[in-house]
Structure formats: C-alpha cells, structure tokens
Design a protein around this motif. Structure first.
Motif, short mmCIF file in Angstrom:
data_model
loop_
_atom_site.label_atom_id
_atom_site.label_comp_id
_atom_site.label_asym_id
_atom_site.label_seq_id
_atom_site.Cartn_x
_atom_site.Cartn_y
_atom_site.Cartn_z
N VAL A 96 0.83 -1.21 0.00
CA VAL A 96 0.00 0.00 0.00
C VAL A 96 0.86 1.25 0.00
CG1 VAL A 96 -1.61 1.33 1.40
CG2 VAL A 96 -1.97 -1.12 1.08
N ALA A 97 1.94 1.24 0.78
CA ALA A 97 2.79 2.42 0.89
C ALA A 97 3.44 2.81 -0.44
CB ALA A 97 3.88 2.19 1.94
N ASN A 98 3.64 1.83 -1.32
CA ASN A 98 4.36 2.10 -2.57
C ASN A 98 3.49 2.03 -3.82
OD1 ASN A 98 7.49 2.12 -1.84
ND2 ASN A 98 6.53 0.52 -0.60
N ASN A 99 2.29 1.47 -3.73
CA ASN A 99 1.48 1.26 -4.94
C ASN A 99 0.01 1.61 -4.76
OD1 ASN A 99 3.51 -0.55 -6.74
ND2 ASN A 99 3.64 -1.22 -4.62
N SER A 100 -0.32 2.42 -3.77
CA SER A 100 -1.73 2.71 -3.47
C SER A 100 -2.43 3.43 -4.61
CB SER A 100 -1.83 3.54 -2.19
OG SER A 100 -1.15 4.78 -2.34
N ASP A 101 -1.71 4.21 -5.40
CA ASP A 101 -2.34 4.98 -6.48
C ASP A 101 -2.60 4.15 -7.73
OD1 ASP A 101 -2.28 7.25 -4.90
OD2 ASP A 101 -0.35 7.94 -5.70
N THR A 102 -1.96 3.00 -7.85
CA THR A 102 -2.05 2.23 -9.10
C THR A 102 -2.77 0.89 -8.96
OG1 THR A 102 0.14 1.26 -8.68
CG2 THR A 102 0.05 3.26 -10.03
N LEU A 103 -2.90 0.36 -7.73
CA LEU A 103 -3.45 -0.98 -7.55
C LEU A 103 -4.94 -1.02 -7.91
CD1 LEU A 103 -2.67 -3.83 -6.62
CD2 LEU A 103 -3.51 -3.22 -4.34
N LYS A 104 -5.29 -1.93 -8.83
CA LYS A 104 -6.68 -2.07 -9.28
C LYS A 104 -7.23 -3.47 -9.04
CE LYS A 104 -6.25 1.41 -12.92
NZ LYS A 104 -6.34 1.69 -14.39
N LEU A 105 -6.36 -4.49 -8.99
CA LEU A 105 -6.82 -5.87 -8.81
C LEU A 105 -5.95 -6.57 -7.78
CD1 LEU A 105 -7.87 -8.43 -11.51
CD2 LEU A 105 -6.13 -9.07 -9.83
N LEU A 106 -6.60 -7.24 -6.82
CA LEU A 106 -5.88 -7.99 -5.80
C LEU A 106 -6.60 -9.31 -5.56
CD1 LEU A 106 -3.66 -8.25 -3.65
CD2 LEU A 106 -5.16 -7.03 -2.06
N LYS A 107 -5.92 -10.42 -5.86
CA LYS A 107 -6.46 -11.75 -5.61
C LYS A 107 -5.57 -12.43 -4.58
CE LYS A 107 -8.10 -14.39 -8.70
NZ LYS A 107 -8.24 -15.31 -9.86
N MET A 108 -6.15 -12.74 -3.43
CA MET A 108 -5.36 -13.34 -2.37
C MET A 108 -6.22 -14.28 -1.54
SD MET A 108 -4.84 -9.96 -0.01
CE MET A 108 -4.46 -11.01 1.36
N SER A 109 -6.88 -15.23 -2.21
CA SER A 109 -7.62 -16.26 -1.49
C SER A 109 -6.65 -17.24 -0.84
CB SER A 109 -8.54 -17.01 -2.45
OG SER A 109 -9.54 -16.15 -2.97
N SER A 110 -7.07 -17.80 0.26
CA SER A 110 -6.29 -18.82 0.98
C SER A 110 -4.91 -18.30 1.37
CB SER A 110 -6.15 -20.09 0.13
OG SER A 110 -7.41 -20.63 -0.18
N CYS A 111 -4.92 -17.14 2.02
CA CYS A 111 -3.69 -16.56 2.57
C CYS A 111 -3.87 -16.47 4.09
CB CYS A 111 -3.42 -15.18 1.98
SG CYS A 111 -3.11 -15.20 0.20
N PRO A 112 -3.50 -17.52 4.83
CA PRO A 112 -3.86 -17.62 6.25
C PRO A 112 -3.18 -16.62 7.16
CG PRO A 112 -2.38 -19.41 5.61
CD PRO A 112 -2.77 -18.71 4.35
N HIS A 113 -2.11 -15.96 6.70
CA HIS A 113 -1.39 -15.03 7.56
C HIS A 113 -1.91 -13.60 7.43
CE1 HIS A 113 1.42 -18.20 8.53
NE2 HIS A 113 1.65 -18.41 7.24
N VAL A 114 -2.93 -13.39 6.60
CA VAL A 114 -3.53 -12.07 6.46
C VAL A 114 -4.76 -11.99 7.36
CG1 VAL A 114 -4.64 -10.46 4.87
CG2 VAL A 114 -2.67 -11.79 4.11
N SER A 115 -4.90 -10.90 8.07
CA SER A 115 -6.03 -10.70 8.97
C SER A 115 -7.03 -9.73 8.35
CB SER A 115 -5.54 -10.14 10.31
OG SER A 115 -5.13 -8.78 10.14
#
Length: 429
Positions: A194-213
């Motif tokens: 987020v700190a480096n790409n917040s202005d450009t990020l349009k798609l994020l796929k992160m299913s089954s990532c157990p370490h993310v809250s």
C-alpha cells in the motif's frame, strides 16, 4: 489478396507469365521469389518471437543479426512467464537457469507483466522467491504467482517469501494487478504494498492466505481507492471492509470474489455480514459482481442468506440442502448464475421455481448430482423464458413423470427457451 503474391511482402516483384504466339498453354499462376527471412520488418519478427517459448527465442536469435537485435528489444521482455518445475516430479518444461540469469542481467528493467508458474515442489517455489528477490530494477505492473498443483508457496519459509515479495512491492511503485493466492503473504507486507502502490493498484487476488487478517485487507481497501477487483476468503470479509469499499473516495468496485471454505466440519465458525453493509456496497457500486464459491458441509450453512444478500454468482462445490436453496430463492434477488454440484435425493422443484420467480436476473444454471421432476423443470424454464442463456443439466438429474418423459423433455424446454436444447450426457468411456 490476389493469387501469387506473398503475404509478408505484397510489393515483391512478380515474374510475369509470357505466352508464346501460336501455342496454347494451361493456365498457371505467377509466383513471387523466395522471401528473405532475414530482411523481414522488425515489427513482424517481434510478433513471431512473442509467440515462441524462451528456448525457441534464444535459438532463433542466432539465425541472423536482425533476429538477434529483435531478441534484445525491450518490447519483447515486457511480458514474461517463468516456468519452474523439477524434472524428477513434473513433466512440464522448465525455464533454463542460464536463461533466467540472462533475463535478470539484461532485461529485468524491461519486465512489466510477470508471472511465475511452479509445480508442487518446494524447490520450485523457493526458486521463484530467489528470482523475485533479484528484481530490484523493475517497474512491474502485474504479478502472478501460480501453483499448477498444490500450493507449494505455503511450504516456503514465510520470512523468505515475504522478503522476496517486498522487494517487488518496494521497487515497482506501479503495480496494478497482483494474484498471490495460496501464499504466506502477511499484514506487514500488505502495508508495504500500500505504501508504494496505493495509487495504481486495481486488482488484488489473495484467497487462501492464512497469515492475512481482516485488519490487513482493510488497510488495503482504506488506502487503495482505485481497487476495482478483489478476491479473498470469507474470514477476511467484514462489515468494515464493505463500508471502506463503499466510501466516496473509492472507485466503483466491479468484481468481488469470496471463497467460503471449510476443511474441518463443525470446527469453523462463520460470522454474519450485516444487511446494511451489503446495501451500502451496492448503492456505491450498483453494477458490482459479487461471486461466492462455497465448499462447506450441509450443517455449516446456517449464517448464510438468512437476510437479503446481493450475491450475483453462486457456486456450490459440495452438497447443499433444500433449505439453503429455498433461502437463496427468497433472499438473493440479484442472482445471475447458480451452479449446484450435488443435493440430496428429494426433488428440487419448489426451490427452483421460487428462484425462477424471484431472481429476475438469473441467466445461467447448472445442476450436477440433484433430482428435478420433468414437470418441475419445464415449469422452471417456462418461468425464466429466453433469458436463460446457459442451461447445463445432466440427463440423470431429470425424473420422468406422468406429464413428460425423456423423449418429450427436450422439445418442451426448447420451445420455452426459443432455441434447441438437450440435457447433458455423461460420457460412457
């Protein structure tokens, strides 16, 4: 195009056909001289190279100086897929280590659309992390980490994976699409993203990532106001996340995929999302597709669809009860597509007809190991009418009754659909 002219060079001279006087000849066609492949325009050679594997590109580059120049053009290296497989455990071809080092040394700064396809071995996943950690001079726009079998990235040391991924997050600064399903990504690395790409990020796929809250994904939604597509597990979904995606600063969300998965029946607790949170999302993004994949046991469906839910696409990978399908008919008015893998032995006539009447946007349905009487199925199709663009029903699903048999069902359904239709057949081989 006239006969006898080269496709690649229509301006090549044509050998004319000369007829000697007094003699009749069979008609023939003029032929152009052989094409000099070494003098093809760079743009054509570039298009050819883009369809070749890395090994074939390298071999082709030794044909002539022109082709070697094309091999080193930046346009050729903007999109690349690293294939990492272990010969002892995989039949898939792997990118040669020497070529990988050549790419990193000479073309890393040109890479923009990068993906890694790895087999089920931990060694391949670690090799992908090693390559990621060397991409320090890149301006990558899309990144995909793909496991062709089981999720081998989960076997890599979390510290190793996060360190490698952070290198890309910090140095790219223009990431627009990230697919990192089944990986040990965590909240701190998402903060770096987020700190480096917040202005450009349009798609994020992160299913089954157990370490993310939930807090980690909420940070992404709060800061990346251009996010249009998001895929995650249900345990990361929260009222706060939906409200963040519905804020005035945020663009209209186009696609939200939610995977609802349970591996241990009775041991997974599923929370309930408030109706006003769903409503806020749909008010802000009225055209959003909300896609839910369910892999639950029948006794775990309790918290779902008790109130109106704006889901548009539903896929059930395990058996689902009649009660659950009844709730869908009552509380999913935006439903567009429904796929049911299996159900019990009781016919689903009433539930399907209710779905047809109340889900006015339904255009596609697929039924696997279920039972529907022929009369109930005809009534369902009649209620939906021509809006059903996809109707995939196994022949074994349909139960003949006193009104329709299997010979009559296809003509009756075809009449209401306005096109020819037959039930799907199970292959006999």
């Amino acid at each position: 195009m006239k006969r006898g002219r080269s496709v690649l060079n229509s301006k090549c001279p044509i050998f004319p056909y000369h007829e000697k006087p007094g003699k009749r000849h069979k008609p023939s066609f003029a032929l152009s001289p052989p094409t000099d492949w070494g003098n093809l325009p760079y743009c054509i050679v570039l298009q050819i190279f883009q369809h070749l594997s890395l090994v074939d590109r390298a071999r082709s580059s030794s044909v002539c100086r022109c082709w070697n120049d094309v091999f080193h053009m930046p346009d050729l290296w903007r999109r690349f897929e690293f294939e990492l497989n272990q010969p002892a455990t995989s039949y898939l071809r792997s990118t040669h280590p020497d070529l990988i080092q050549q790419i990193i040394k000479k073309h890393a700064q040109h890479l923009q659309y990068v993906s890694f396809k790895v087999d089920s071995s931990t060694e391949s996943a670690e090799a992908a992390c090693d390559i990621l950690s060397q991409l320090v001079n890149c301006t990558i726009k899309t990144l995909g980490l793909i496991s062709t079998a089981r999720s081998s990235f989960m076997d890599v040391s979390q510290a190793h994976f996060v360190s490698a991924l952070t290198v890309v997050f910090v140095n790219s600064k223009s990431l627009s699409s990230i697919k990192i399903d089944d990986t040990p990504v965590d909240d701190p690395s998402l903060k770096v993203l987020v700190a480096n790409n917040s202005d450009t990020l349009k798609l994020l796929k992160m299913s089954s990532c157990p370490h993310v809250s939930p807090a980690g994904i909420l940070c992404v939604a709060d800061q990346c106001h251009g996010l249009r597509e998001l895929a995650l597990n249900y345990h990361l979904l929260s009222d706060e996340l939906l409200l963040a995606l519905s804020s005035e600063k945020h663009v209209h969300l186009e696609h939200l995929r939610i995977d609802v998965v349970s591996e241990n029946p009775g041991q997974t607790h599923f929370h309930t999302i408030k109706r006003n949170s769903w409503e806020a999302l749909v008010r802000h993004s009225p055209k959003v597709n909300i896609v839910m994949y369910f892999f639950l046991y029948e006794e775990e469906f309790g918290p779902f669809f008790c109130e109106e839910t704006p889901v548009t696409h539903l896929y059930f990978g395990r058996a689902v009860s009649k009660e659950m399908l009844g709730r869908i008919g009552l509380n999913c008015p935006r439903l567009v597509e429904l796929v049911v893998c299996a159900n019990g032995l009781n016919p689903l006539d009433e539930e399907l007809i209710r779905i047809a009447k109340r889900c006015k946007s339904l255009t596609a349905i697929g039924l696997g190991e279920c039972e529907v009487t022929c009369s109930g199925f005809v009534e369902f199709v009649k209620t939906c009418g021509g809006r059903l663009t996809q109707l995939s029903i196994m022949e074994e699903v349909l139960i003949p009754d006193n009104r329709y048999n299997m010979e009559q069902i296809h003509s009756e359904v075809s009449k209401h659909l306005g096109r020819l239709w037959f039930p799907d057949m199970m292959p006999t081989w």
